[in-house]
Design an enzyme around this catalytic site. Structure first.
Site, mmCIF file in Angstrom:
data_model
loop_
_atom_site.group_PDB
_atom_site.id
_atom_site.type_symbol
_atom_site.label_atom_id
_atom_site.label_comp_id
_atom_site.label_asym_id
_atom_site.label_seq_id
_atom_site.Cartn_x
_atom_site.Cartn_y
_atom_site.Cartn_z
ATOM 1 N N TYR A 64 16.943 52.323 8.891
ATOM 2 C CA TYR A 64 15.530 51.383 8.320
ATOM 3 C C TYR A 64 14.417 51.829 9.292
ATOM 4 O O TYR A 64 13.215 52.310 8.703
ATOM 5 C CB TYR A 64 15.596 49.933 8.653
ATOM 6 C CG TYR A 64 16.297 49.241 7.604
ATOM 7 C CD1 TYR A 64 15.843 49.209 6.248
ATOM 8 C CD2 TYR A 64 17.725 48.948 7.587
ATOM 9 C CE1 TYR A 64 16.458 48.629 5.034
ATOM 10 C CE2 TYR A 64 18.201 48.392 6.502
ATOM 11 C CZ TYR A 64 17.694 48.487 5.126
ATOM 12 O OH TYR A 64 18.382 47.833 4.245
ATOM 13 N N ARG A 117 13.158 54.697 7.211
ATOM 14 C CA ARG A 117 12.418 54.175 5.937
ATOM 15 C C ARG A 117 10.977 53.879 6.587
ATOM 16 O O ARG A 117 10.156 53.805 5.807
ATOM 17 C CB ARG A 117 13.035 52.979 5.313
ATOM 18 C CG ARG A 117 14.405 53.708 4.680
ATOM 19 C CD ARG A 117 15.002 52.528 3.724
ATOM 20 N NE ARG A 117 14.250 52.283 2.844
ATOM 21 C CZ ARG A 117 14.211 51.345 2.014
ATOM 22 N NH1 ARG A 117 15.227 50.282 2.313
ATOM 23 N NH2 ARG A 117 13.283 51.213 1.051
ATOM 24 N N HIS A 169 12.390 40.700 -0.776
ATOM 25 C CA HIS A 169 13.183 41.075 0.036
ATOM 26 C C HIS A 169 13.004 41.512 1.478
ATOM 27 O O HIS A 169 13.696 42.481 2.035
ATOM 28 C CB HIS A 169 13.862 42.354 -0.769
ATOM 29 C CG HIS A 169 14.437 41.950 -2.092
ATOM 30 N ND1 HIS A 169 14.726 42.949 -3.172
ATOM 31 C CD2 HIS A 169 15.044 41.012 -2.343
ATOM 32 C CE1 HIS A 169 15.449 42.310 -4.217
ATOM 33 N NE2 HIS A 169 15.599 41.316 -3.811
ATOM 34 N N CYS A 217 15.058 37.946 14.592
ATOM 35 C CA CYS A 217 16.211 37.575 15.485
ATOM 36 C C CYS A 217 17.235 36.960 14.632
ATOM 37 O O CYS A 217 17.229 35.848 14.094
ATOM 38 C CB CYS A 217 15.687 36.688 16.421
ATOM 39 S SG CYS A 217 17.206 36.232 17.746
ATOM 40 N N GLY A 220 8.132 48.787 -12.922
ATOM 41 C CA GLY A 220 9.146 49.585 -12.059
ATOM 42 C C GLY A 220 10.249 49.179 -11.381
ATOM 43 O O GLY A 220 10.829 49.336 -10.207
ATOM 44 N N SER A 225 14.542 48.204 -12.157
ATOM 45 C CA SER A 225 15.698 48.663 -13.178
ATOM 46 C C SER A 225 16.330 47.474 -13.683
ATOM 47 O O SER A 225 17.176 47.506 -14.621
ATOM 48 C CB SER A 225 16.758 49.478 -12.344
ATOM 49 O OG SER A 225 17.293 48.794 -11.280
ATOM 50 N N GLU A 279 11.643 53.977 -17.672
ATOM 51 C CA GLU A 279 12.799 54.181 -18.566
ATOM 52 C C GLU A 279 13.161 52.648 -18.657
ATOM 53 O O GLU A 279 12.791 51.821 -18.007
ATOM 54 C CB GLU A 279 14.004 54.960 -18.251
ATOM 55 C CG GLU A 279 14.572 54.587 -17.021
ATOM 56 C CD GLU A 279 15.389 55.522 -16.333
ATOM 57 O OE1 GLU A 279 16.176 55.356 -15.582
ATOM 58 O OE2 GLU A 279 15.272 56.853 -16.694
HETATM 59 P P1 NAD Z 1 15.545 50.901 -8.841
HETATM 60 O O1 NAD Z 1 15.510 51.934 -7.832
HETATM 61 O O2 NAD Z 1 16.780 50.290 -9.146
HETATM 62 O O3 NAD Z 1 14.870 51.011 -10.136
HETATM 63 C C1 NAD Z 1 13.514 51.691 -10.093
HETATM 64 C C2 NAD Z 1 12.978 51.646 -11.487
HETATM 65 O O4 NAD Z 1 11.971 52.280 -11.199
HETATM 66 C C3 NAD Z 1 13.879 52.577 -12.394
HETATM 67 O O5 NAD Z 1 14.153 51.524 -13.643
HETATM 68 C C4 NAD Z 1 12.899 53.861 -12.786
HETATM 69 O O6 NAD Z 1 13.236 53.911 -14.240
HETATM 70 C C5 NAD Z 1 11.761 53.067 -12.359
HETATM 71 N N1 NAD Z 1 10.773 54.094 -12.174
HETATM 72 C C6 NAD Z 1 10.981 55.153 -11.458
HETATM 73 N N2 NAD Z 1 9.910 56.067 -11.424
HETATM 74 C C7 NAD Z 1 8.905 55.498 -11.766
HETATM 75 C C8 NAD Z 1 7.493 55.555 -12.031
HETATM 76 N N3 NAD Z 1 6.891 56.805 -11.534
HETATM 77 N N4 NAD Z 1 6.701 54.857 -12.648
HETATM 78 C C9 NAD Z 1 7.293 53.602 -13.251
HETATM 79 N N5 NAD Z 1 8.820 53.362 -13.236
HETATM 80 C C10 NAD Z 1 9.394 54.334 -12.529
HETATM 81 O O7 NAD Z 1 14.357 49.741 -8.061
HETATM 82 P P2 NAD Z 1 14.573 48.164 -7.963
HETATM 83 O O8 NAD Z 1 14.761 47.585 -9.396
HETATM 84 O O9 NAD Z 1 13.311 47.571 -7.296
HETATM 85 O O10 NAD Z 1 15.728 47.771 -7.191
HETATM 86 C C11 NAD Z 1 15.778 47.013 -6.321
HETATM 87 C C12 NAD Z 1 16.021 47.036 -4.937
HETATM 88 O O11 NAD Z 1 15.560 48.480 -4.104
HETATM 89 C C13 NAD Z 1 15.310 46.123 -4.084
HETATM 90 O O12 NAD Z 1 16.172 45.438 -3.225
HETATM 91 C C14 NAD Z 1 14.290 46.898 -3.442
HETATM 92 O O13 NAD Z 1 14.059 46.344 -1.991
HETATM 93 C C15 NAD Z 1 15.141 48.261 -3.074
HETATM 94 N N6 NAD Z 1 13.999 49.505 -2.732
HETATM 95 C C16 NAD Z 1 12.776 49.375 -2.354
HETATM 96 C C17 NAD Z 1 12.023 50.333 -2.259
HETATM 97 C C18 NAD Z 1 10.521 50.228 -1.633
HETATM 98 O O14 NAD Z 1 10.385 49.208 -0.965
HETATM 99 N N7 NAD Z 1 9.605 51.074 -1.903
HETATM 100 C C19 NAD Z 1 12.552 51.633 -2.383
HETATM 101 C C20 NAD Z 1 14.025 51.737 -2.824
HETATM 102 C C21 NAD Z 1 14.815 50.655 -3.035
#
Ligand code: NAD
Length: 230
Positions: free
Chosen positions: A53, A56, A106, A114, A172, A174, A200
């Site tokens: 983290y 990140r 999330h 804590c 954005g 999945s 997608e």
């Molecule tokens: P995921 O990674 O499962 O899915 C990402 C989705 O975004 C996919 O469907 C993909 O097709 C789409 N995508 C990718 N590039 C894109 C673009 N340029 N424009 C539009 N869509 C695009 O992510 P999720 O569904 O958010 O998964 C959930 C978990 O991932 C959460 O728990 C979240 O906390 C965590 N997460 C968060 C971050 C962040 O804070 N930025 C990053 C990675 C994962």
């Protein structure tokens, strides 16, 4: 006045340079989820979880909001009805774009928690296992992130917003992670018009009345312009 509820996921931050779950070579790809994003992982190896983290948090500090984040902030500012913004993201790019009252279901990289007394405070850039809680003094500090198996924040309010929504948009995400993946069905059954904006089609694409595919930086501003009647 039309009430709009929006759910964003990792895909909206992808073009800002924050890797999504599935991106090859991204931060997530280097670790199994169960090694870094579960309470068990934190009990087993807190140093590893903090390192993950911290990395990140460092990455998130270097990026800027993209056209999609900015468009949603514009929608919140100009739409005459309520716009509720719920995000699964732990970055602060919606806030950096000017959005207000973002529901971080999330948790957030910017927060520390804590595990002993549940106090919360702003996270330093680098957190460590031995850090003491500023309130109770326990060396039980953790990132204020909702890990797999934990209850997301604000769910009661979110279900209520979904029931009151005239429009529900998922951007954005999945559709793999629950309960967020159930929002479209919930809002749709309560009468909302549902739309998915994604690169997608998501796992739960059949729960949406409409799907628009493309990059968030392109299709989100287009959608916002249409909603605002520009
Ligand atoms: P995921 O990674 O499962 O899915 C990402 C989705 O975004 C996919 O469907 C993909 O097709 C789409 N995508 C990718 N590039 C894109 C673009 N340029 N424009 C539009 N869509 C695009 O992510 P999720 O569904 O958010 O998964 C959930 C978990 O991932 C959460 O728990 C979240 O906390 C965590 N997460 C968060 C971050 C962040 O804070 N930025 C990053 C990675 C994962």
């Amino acid at each position: 006045m039309e009430k709009i509820v929006i759910l964003t996921g990792a895909g909206i931050s992808a073009e800002s340079g924050i890797s999504t779950f599935r991106d090859e070579g991204g931060l997530w790809a280097q670790h199994a989820i169960e090694d870094v994003a579960t309470p068990e992982a934190f009990r087993r190896d807190p140093d590893l979880v903090h390192r993950f983290y911290n990395a990140r948090r460092a990455q998130a500090a270097e990026v800027a909001p993209n056209a999609a984040h900015l468009a949603l902030a514009r929608l919140q500012e100009r739409h005459r009805g309520e716009v509720v913004l719920v995000t699964q993201n732990v970055d602060a790019l919606h806030e950096a774009a000017g959005s207000r009252a973002v529901l971080h279901m999330h948790g957030a990289l910017a927060g520390a928690l804590c595990a002993r007394c549940e106090a919360r405070w702003p996270a330093p850039m680098v957190m460590a296992t031995r850090d003491a809680c500023p309130i109770c003094g326990a060396a039980a500090t953790r990132p204020d992130i909702v890990w797999f198996g934990e209850m997301p924040y604000g769910m009661e309010a979110i279900w209520q917003h979904l029931e009151e929504a005239d429009v529900f948009a998922a951007i954005g995400t999945s559709g793999n992670v629950y309960p967020a993946a159930a929002f479209a069905q919930h809002a749709g059954r309560a009468g909302a018009q549902t739309i998915e904006l994604n690169l997608e089609a998501s796992q739960n694409t059949r729960d949406f009345a409409e799907t628009r595919l493309g990059r968030a930086s392109v299709i989100v501003p287009e959608w916002v312009d249409a909603v605002l009647g520009n």
